[in-house]
Design a protein around this motif. Sequence first.
Motif, PDB file in Angstrom:
ATOM      1  N   ASN A  39       0.914  -1.154  -0.056  1.00 58.40           N
ATOM      2  CA  ASN A  39      -0.107   0.090   0.041  1.00 58.40           C
ATOM      3  C   ASN A  39       0.895   1.088   0.047  1.00 58.40           C
ATOM      4  OD1 ASN A  39      -2.081   1.773   0.098  1.00 58.40           O
ATOM      5  ND2 ASN A  39      -2.493   1.474   2.303  1.00 58.40           N
ATOM      6  N   ASP A  40       1.517   1.505  -1.149  1.00 61.78           N
ATOM      7  CA  ASP A  40       2.500   2.453  -1.289  1.00 61.78           C
ATOM      8  C   ASP A  40       2.329   3.071  -2.721  1.00 61.78           C
ATOM      9  OD1 ASP A  40       5.143   3.879  -2.349  1.00 61.78           O
ATOM     10  OD2 ASP A  40       5.392   3.473  -0.088  1.00 61.78           O
ATOM     11  N   LYS A  41       1.956   4.390  -2.799  1.00 63.40           N
ATOM     12  CA  LYS A  41       1.864   5.358  -4.160  1.00 63.40           C
ATOM     13  C   LYS A  41       2.657   4.772  -5.068  1.00 63.40           C
ATOM     14  CE  LYS A  41       3.753   9.713  -3.008  1.00 63.40           C
ATOM     15  NZ  LYS A  41       3.360  11.131  -2.923  1.00 63.40           N
ATOM     16  N   ARG A  42       3.792   4.873  -4.886  1.00 56.67           N
ATOM     17  CA  ARG A  42       4.970   4.495  -5.860  1.00 56.67           C
ATOM     18  C   ARG A  42       4.834   3.011  -6.466  1.00 56.67           C
ATOM     19  NH1 ARG A  42       9.683   5.827  -1.614  1.00 56.67           N
ATOM     20  NH2 ARG A  42       8.261   4.567  -0.328  1.00 56.67           N
ATOM     21  N   MET A  43       4.430   2.097  -5.363  1.00 57.87           N
ATOM     22  CA  MET A  43       4.050   0.791  -6.245  1.00 57.87           C
ATOM     23  C   MET A  43       2.676   0.812  -6.972  1.00 57.87           C
ATOM     24  SD  MET A  43       6.610  -1.319  -5.359  1.00 57.87           S
ATOM     25  CE  MET A  43       7.414   0.066  -5.767  1.00 57.87           C
ATOM     26  N   HIS A  44       1.758   1.768  -6.810  1.00 57.60           N
ATOM     27  CA  HIS A  44       0.775   1.796  -7.547  1.00 57.60           C
ATOM     28  C   HIS A  44       1.051   2.636  -8.759  1.00 57.60           C
ATOM     29  CE1 HIS A  44      -2.439   1.605  -3.943  1.00 57.60           C
ATOM     30  NE2 HIS A  44      -1.523   0.437  -3.919  1.00 57.60           N
ATOM     31  N   GLU A  45       1.999   3.761  -8.877  1.00 58.55           N
ATOM     32  CA  GLU A  45       2.559   4.162 -10.032  1.00 58.55           C
ATOM     33  C   GLU A  45       3.044   3.050 -10.939  1.00 58.55           C
ATOM     34  OE1 GLU A  45       5.196   6.741  -8.847  1.00 58.55           O
ATOM     35  OE2 GLU A  45       3.739   8.584  -8.077  1.00 58.55           O
ATOM     36  N   PHE A  46       3.830   2.254 -10.229  1.00 58.73           N
ATOM     37  CA  PHE A  46       4.512   1.246 -11.177  1.00 58.73           C
ATOM     38  C   PHE A  46       3.568   0.322 -11.670  1.00 58.73           C
ATOM     39  CE2 PHE A  46       6.117  -3.311 -11.366  1.00 58.73           C
ATOM     40  CZ  PHE A  46       6.958  -3.114 -12.226  1.00 58.73           C
ATOM     41  N   MET A  47       2.642  -0.273 -11.117  1.00 52.79           N
ATOM     42  CA  MET A  47       1.350  -1.245 -11.434  1.00 52.79           C
ATOM     43  C   MET A  47       0.630  -0.438 -12.555  1.00 52.79           C
ATOM     44  SD  MET A  47       1.680  -3.936  -9.876  1.00 52.79           S
ATOM     45  CE  MET A  47       0.237  -4.622 -10.271  1.00 52.79           C
ATOM     46  N   GLU A  48       0.411   0.635 -12.646  1.00 54.68           N
ATOM     47  CA  GLU A  48      -0.138   1.418 -13.925  1.00 54.68           C
ATOM     48  C   GLU A  48       0.479   1.712 -14.970  1.00 54.68           C
ATOM     49  OE1 GLU A  48      -3.370   2.375 -13.925  1.00 54.68           O
ATOM     50  OE2 GLU A  48      -3.764   1.785 -11.830  1.00 54.68           O
ATOM     51  N   ILE A  49       1.786   1.421 -15.023  1.00 52.57           N
ATOM     52  CA  ILE A  49       2.558   1.333 -16.342  1.00 52.57           C
ATOM     53  C   ILE A  49       2.445   0.088 -17.080  1.00 52.57           C
ATOM     54  CG2 ILE A  49       4.803   1.930 -17.294  1.00 52.57           C
ATOM     55  CD1 ILE A  49       5.489   3.183 -14.849  1.00 52.57           C
ATOM     56  N   GLU A  50       1.792  -0.100 -18.125  1.00 53.10           N
ATOM     57  CA  GLU A  50       1.619  -1.238 -18.814  1.00 53.10           C
ATOM     58  C   GLU A  50       2.810  -2.054 -19.477  1.00 53.10           C
ATOM     59  OE1 GLU A  50      -1.509  -3.113 -22.326  1.00 53.10           O
ATOM     60  OE2 GLU A  50      -1.437  -0.833 -21.796  1.00 53.10           O
ATOM     61  N   LYS A  51       3.500  -1.013 -20.047  1.00 55.01           N
ATOM     62  CA  LYS A  51       4.870  -1.784 -20.456  1.00 55.01           C
ATOM     63  C   LYS A  51       6.038  -0.900 -20.097  1.00 55.01           C
ATOM     64  CE  LYS A  51       2.595  -3.325 -24.779  1.00 55.01           C
ATOM     65  NZ  LYS A  51       2.350  -3.232 -26.140  1.00 55.01           N
ATOM     66  N   PRO A  52       6.597  -1.286 -18.828  1.00 54.40           N
ATOM     67  CA  PRO A  52       7.763  -0.371 -18.158  1.00 54.40           C
ATOM     68  C   PRO A  52       8.915  -0.801 -18.978  1.00 54.40           C
ATOM     69  CG  PRO A  52       7.070  -2.490 -16.833  1.00 54.40           C
ATOM     70  CD  PRO A  52       5.884  -2.202 -17.843  1.00 54.40           C
ATOM     71  N   THR A  53       9.752   0.044 -19.086  1.00 52.13           N
ATOM     72  CA  THR A  53      11.207  -0.114 -19.595  1.00 52.13           C
ATOM     73  C   THR A  53      11.964  -0.862 -18.646  1.00 52.13           C
ATOM     74  OG1 THR A  53      12.215   1.977 -18.927  1.00 52.13           O
ATOM     75  CG2 THR A  53      10.864   1.856 -21.008  1.00 52.13           C
ATOM     76  N   ALA A  54      13.083  -1.380 -18.968  1.00 54.88           N
ATOM     77  CA  ALA A  54      14.103  -1.962 -18.121  1.00 54.88           C
ATOM     78  C   ALA A  54      14.335  -1.086 -16.951  1.00 54.88           C
ATOM     79  CB  ALA A  54      15.291  -2.785 -18.814  1.00 54.88           C
ATOM     80  N   GLN A  55      14.809  -0.017 -17.496  1.00 53.79           N
ATOM     81  CA  GLN A  55      15.127   1.130 -16.493  1.00 53.79           C
ATOM     82  C   GLN A  55      13.891   1.604 -15.599  1.00 53.79           C
ATOM     83  OE1 GLN A  55      16.356   4.855 -18.478  1.00 53.79           O
ATOM     84  NE2 GLN A  55      16.884   5.861 -16.659  1.00 53.79           N
TER      85      GLN A  55
END
Length: 231
Positions: A75-91
């Motif tokens: 329950n952390d907004k940064r992890m929620h930010e990551f989950m919303e990125i459909e195709k994250p880059t390796a970086q």
Amino acid sequence: EINEDNVIVSSGFLLSNLRAFSFYAKIFGNKGRNMQINLKHMGADSCWETIMDMHSDYHQNLKQHKYTYNQFVPNDKRMHEFMEIEKPTAQQVKHYHDIFVNEIYNENDLKKIDDKIVNDVIPKMQMAIDGKIKPLANKWGIKLPEQLDIVCAYGCGGSYYYSGEKPVILFRASDYPADWPLYGMFVHEFVHLLIEEPIIIKHNVPQDLKERIVDLICLETIGRPVQEWCK
């Protein structure tokens, strides 16, 4: 009614030949021994792997069915930010991985309900398994596992998987309310483990019906109403 030959649920769905449970005789330990239940806690990198698995499952499957990822990640907004990125880059993956490992992960988050699990839930589970499930398992030809691991991770709720041939209940403990029922959830997940291969996969049972079958088996094998054994 549940017996050696069939499982009948209220929808009228029939799964024949419950003797398929004997599949587990090939991989489970000696049924004469009491099963050991171990409580463990995921390390940071293992927790991150579960987050990555959920990220993939969310964008490939859950999202289209309107499911959320909230209960499966910290329950952390940064992890929620990551989950919303459909195709994250390796970086981007490395960026959020480093945030989780270095700034979010804390093993104490996963130990909030340890005392209740060790002193209340596990003894109740052992009594239920030895007193109710084991006699039925013997009748059906199942050899219960010698060990069952309860592995704590981030989020809220329970699920199950196999680590090699070892059954594992994954308990998302970090945000699980202390006053919510635990015993029934763990029994529920244990029954899932027992029937997954010989019934659910074999008969291609859909998710909603799978849950009804598990609930019925819990009700019949534990011998108590669901609302009672969940306490």
